[in-house]
Write a protein that holds these residues in place. Structure first.
Motif, PDB file in Angstrom:
ATOM      1  N   ARG A 209      14.175  78.512  -4.781  1.00 35.93           N
ATOM      2  CA  ARG A 209      14.715  78.394  -6.140  1.00 35.93           C
ATOM      3  C   ARG A 209      14.545  79.658  -6.970  1.00 35.93           C
ATOM      4  O   ARG A 209      15.359  79.944  -7.842  1.00 35.93           O
ATOM      5  CB  ARG A 209      14.119  77.187  -6.847  1.00 35.93           C
ATOM      6  CG  ARG A 209      14.624  75.904  -6.208  1.00 35.93           C
ATOM      7  CD  ARG A 209      14.278  74.682  -6.968  1.00 35.93           C
ATOM      8  NE  ARG A 209      14.743  73.518  -6.212  1.00 35.93           N
ATOM      9  CZ  ARG A 209      14.162  72.347  -6.231  1.00 35.93           C
ATOM     10  NH1 ARG A 209      13.105  72.159  -6.999  1.00 35.93           N
ATOM     11  NH2 ARG A 209      14.631  71.357  -5.517  1.00 35.93           N
ATOM     12  N   LYS A 210      13.501  80.435  -6.691  1.00 34.59           N
ATOM     13  CA  LYS A 210      13.294  81.685  -7.439  1.00 34.59           C
ATOM     14  C   LYS A 210      13.827  82.904  -6.692  1.00 34.59           C
ATOM     15  O   LYS A 210      13.712  84.030  -7.176  1.00 34.59           O
ATOM     16  CB  LYS A 210      11.811  81.872  -7.743  1.00 34.59           C
ATOM     17  CG  LYS A 210      11.293  80.836  -8.725  1.00 34.59           C
ATOM     18  CD  LYS A 210       9.852  81.068  -9.085  1.00 34.59           C
ATOM     19  CE  LYS A 210       9.389  80.015 -10.068  1.00 34.59           C
ATOM     20  NZ  LYS A 210       7.991  80.186 -10.433  1.00 34.59           N
TER      21      LYS A 210
ATOM     22  N   LYS B 272      19.686  76.538  -1.882  1.00 34.75           N
ATOM     23  CA  LYS B 272      18.738  76.998  -2.905  1.00 34.75           C
ATOM     24  C   LYS B 272      18.187  75.821  -3.699  1.00 34.75           C
ATOM     25  O   LYS B 272      17.006  75.788  -4.039  1.00 34.75           O
ATOM     26  CB  LYS B 272      19.425  78.012  -3.828  1.00 34.75           C
ATOM     27  CG  LYS B 272      18.487  78.683  -4.791  1.00 34.75           C
ATOM     28  CD  LYS B 272      19.170  79.824  -5.519  1.00 34.75           C
ATOM     29  CE  LYS B 272      18.146  80.523  -6.396  1.00 34.75           C
ATOM     30  NZ  LYS B 272      18.602  81.798  -6.880  1.00 34.75           N
ATOM     31  N   GLU B 273      19.028  74.849  -3.989  1.00 33.02           N
ATOM     32  CA  GLU B 273      18.579  73.644  -4.701  1.00 33.02           C
ATOM     33  C   GLU B 273      17.766  72.729  -3.788  1.00 33.02           C
ATOM     34  O   GLU B 273      16.816  72.099  -4.235  1.00 33.02           O
ATOM     35  CB  GLU B 273      19.774  72.880  -5.273  1.00 33.02           C
ATOM     36  CG  GLU B 273      20.386  73.553  -6.469  1.00 33.02           C
ATOM     37  CD  GLU B 273      19.396  73.709  -7.616  1.00 33.02           C
ATOM     38  OE1 GLU B 273      18.688  72.736  -7.967  1.00 33.02           O
ATOM     39  OE2 GLU B 273      19.306  74.813  -8.169  1.00 33.02           O
ATOM     40  N   ASP B 274      18.141  72.654  -2.520  1.00 31.09           N
ATOM     41  CA  ASP B 274      17.466  71.754  -1.576  1.00 31.09           C
ATOM     42  C   ASP B 274      16.043  72.190  -1.250  1.00 31.09           C
ATOM     43  O   ASP B 274      15.180  71.353  -1.007  1.00 31.09           O
ATOM     44  CB  ASP B 274      18.249  71.659  -0.262  1.00 31.09           C
ATOM     45  CG  ASP B 274      19.530  70.846  -0.388  1.00 31.09           C
ATOM     46  OD1 ASP B 274      19.727  70.173  -1.421  1.00 31.09           O
ATOM     47  OD2 ASP B 274      20.335  70.877   0.567  1.00 31.09           O
ATOM     48  N   TYR B 275      15.797  73.476  -1.210  1.00 28.83           N
ATOM     49  CA  TYR B 275      14.495  73.991  -0.800  1.00 28.83           C
ATOM     50  C   TYR B 275      13.796  74.654  -1.979  1.00 28.83           C
ATOM     51  O   TYR B 275      14.204  75.721  -2.435  1.00 28.83           O
ATOM     52  CB  TYR B 275      14.641  74.986   0.365  1.00 28.83           C
ATOM     53  CG  TYR B 275      15.099  74.300   1.625  1.00 28.83           C
ATOM     54  CD1 TYR B 275      14.184  73.634   2.441  1.00 28.83           C
ATOM     55  CD2 TYR B 275      16.437  74.297   1.979  1.00 28.83           C
ATOM     56  CE1 TYR B 275      14.602  72.989   3.585  1.00 28.83           C
ATOM     57  CE2 TYR B 275      16.863  73.648   3.130  1.00 28.83           C
ATOM     58  CZ  TYR B 275      15.946  72.998   3.925  1.00 28.83           C
ATOM     59  OH  TYR B 275      16.358  72.351   5.057  1.00 28.83           O
ATOM     60  N   ARG B 276      12.746  74.020  -2.428  1.00 26.97           N
ATOM     61  CA  ARG B 276      12.001  74.492  -3.594  1.00 26.97           C
ATOM     62  C   ARG B 276      11.593  75.962  -3.449  1.00 26.97           C
ATOM     63  O   ARG B 276      11.614  76.714  -4.411  1.00 26.97           O
ATOM     64  CB  ARG B 276      10.773  73.616  -3.779  1.00 26.97           C
ATOM     65  CG  ARG B 276       9.902  74.041  -4.928  1.00 26.97           C
ATOM     66  CD  ARG B 276       8.806  73.075  -5.146  1.00 26.97           C
ATOM     67  NE  ARG B 276       9.422  71.898  -5.766  1.00 26.97           N
ATOM     68  CZ  ARG B 276       8.754  70.830  -6.113  1.00 26.97           C
ATOM     69  NH1 ARG B 276       7.476  70.753  -5.904  1.00 26.97           N
ATOM     70  NH2 ARG B 276       9.362  69.809  -6.676  1.00 26.97           N
ATOM     71  N   GLY B 277      11.214  76.393  -2.244  1.00 28.68           N
ATOM     72  CA  GLY B 277      10.772  77.757  -2.022  1.00 28.68           C
ATOM     73  C   GLY B 277      11.837  78.815  -2.270  1.00 28.68           C
ATOM     74  O   GLY B 277      11.518  79.983  -2.458  1.00 28.68           O
TER      75      GLY B 277
END
Length: 131
Positions: free
Chosen positions: A85-86, A78-83
Motif C-alpha cells: 500500500r505504501k 496494491k489494495e489486496d496486499y497491505r505490504g
C-alpha cells in the motif's frame, strides 16, 4: 535470447521454455522514487529461508521479477496486499533486449514473471507511474 545470461540461469529449466520476448509497458512495485537497484531484489534474495522450501517451478519464479501488463491489476494487488500500500508503482517499456517474460497469473490475469539479463541495470528502465 538464449545467449543472454538471465536471472534464474543457474536452475535447470529456468527460465522455462514457454517464455516470450517482452514487448510493451509493464508495471511493478518499488519503494524508492526514482527506482533503485535495491527495489529489484528477487524473492529468492528477499526471503532466502523460504526459498529452499519451494518446488522447482516456484524457485524459478522466485528468481524472476513480478510485473503486471495491466495497470488496473497492479492497483488491485496494491489494495489486496497491505505490504504494497505504501509502495510506488513504476513502469517500463520492455523490449526483446530485456530478457524473457511469462504470464504467471497467480490471482491477477496480467501478472507475469520477468527474467531480465543479469548485466542489465533494470532499475534504470523504470520510472514512477503518475496516472
Amino acid at each position: 535470447m538464449n545467449k543472454l545470461k538471465l536471472f534464474g540461469w543457474e536452475l535447470k529449466d529456468c527460465p522455462p521454455t514457454d517464455v516470450e520476448s517482452p514487448s510493451g509497458i509493464v508495471y511493478c512495485f518499488v519503494w524508492n522514487n526514482p527506482p533503485q537497484k535495491q527495489d529489484f531484489r528477487t524473492a529468492r534474495e528477499r526471503k532466502p529461508g523460504v526459498y529452499n522450501k519451494l518446488s522447482d517451478d516456484e524457485k524459478c519464479e522466485a528468481n524472476g521479477f513480478s510485473v503486471f501488463t495491466n495497470y488496473q491489476d497492479i492497483l488491485v494487488a496494491k489494495e489486496d496486499y497491505r505490504g504494497f500500500r505504501k509502495a510506488y508503482i513504476a513502469e517500463a517499456n520492455l523490449t526483446s533486449e530485456c530478457g524473457v517474460i511469462k504470464n504467471t497469473p497467480s490471482g491477477y490475469p496480467s501478472h507475469h514473471t520477468w527474467w531480465p539479463p543479469i548485466e542489465k541495470q533494470i532499475w534504470l528502465l523504470f520510472k514512477i507511474e503518475t496516472q
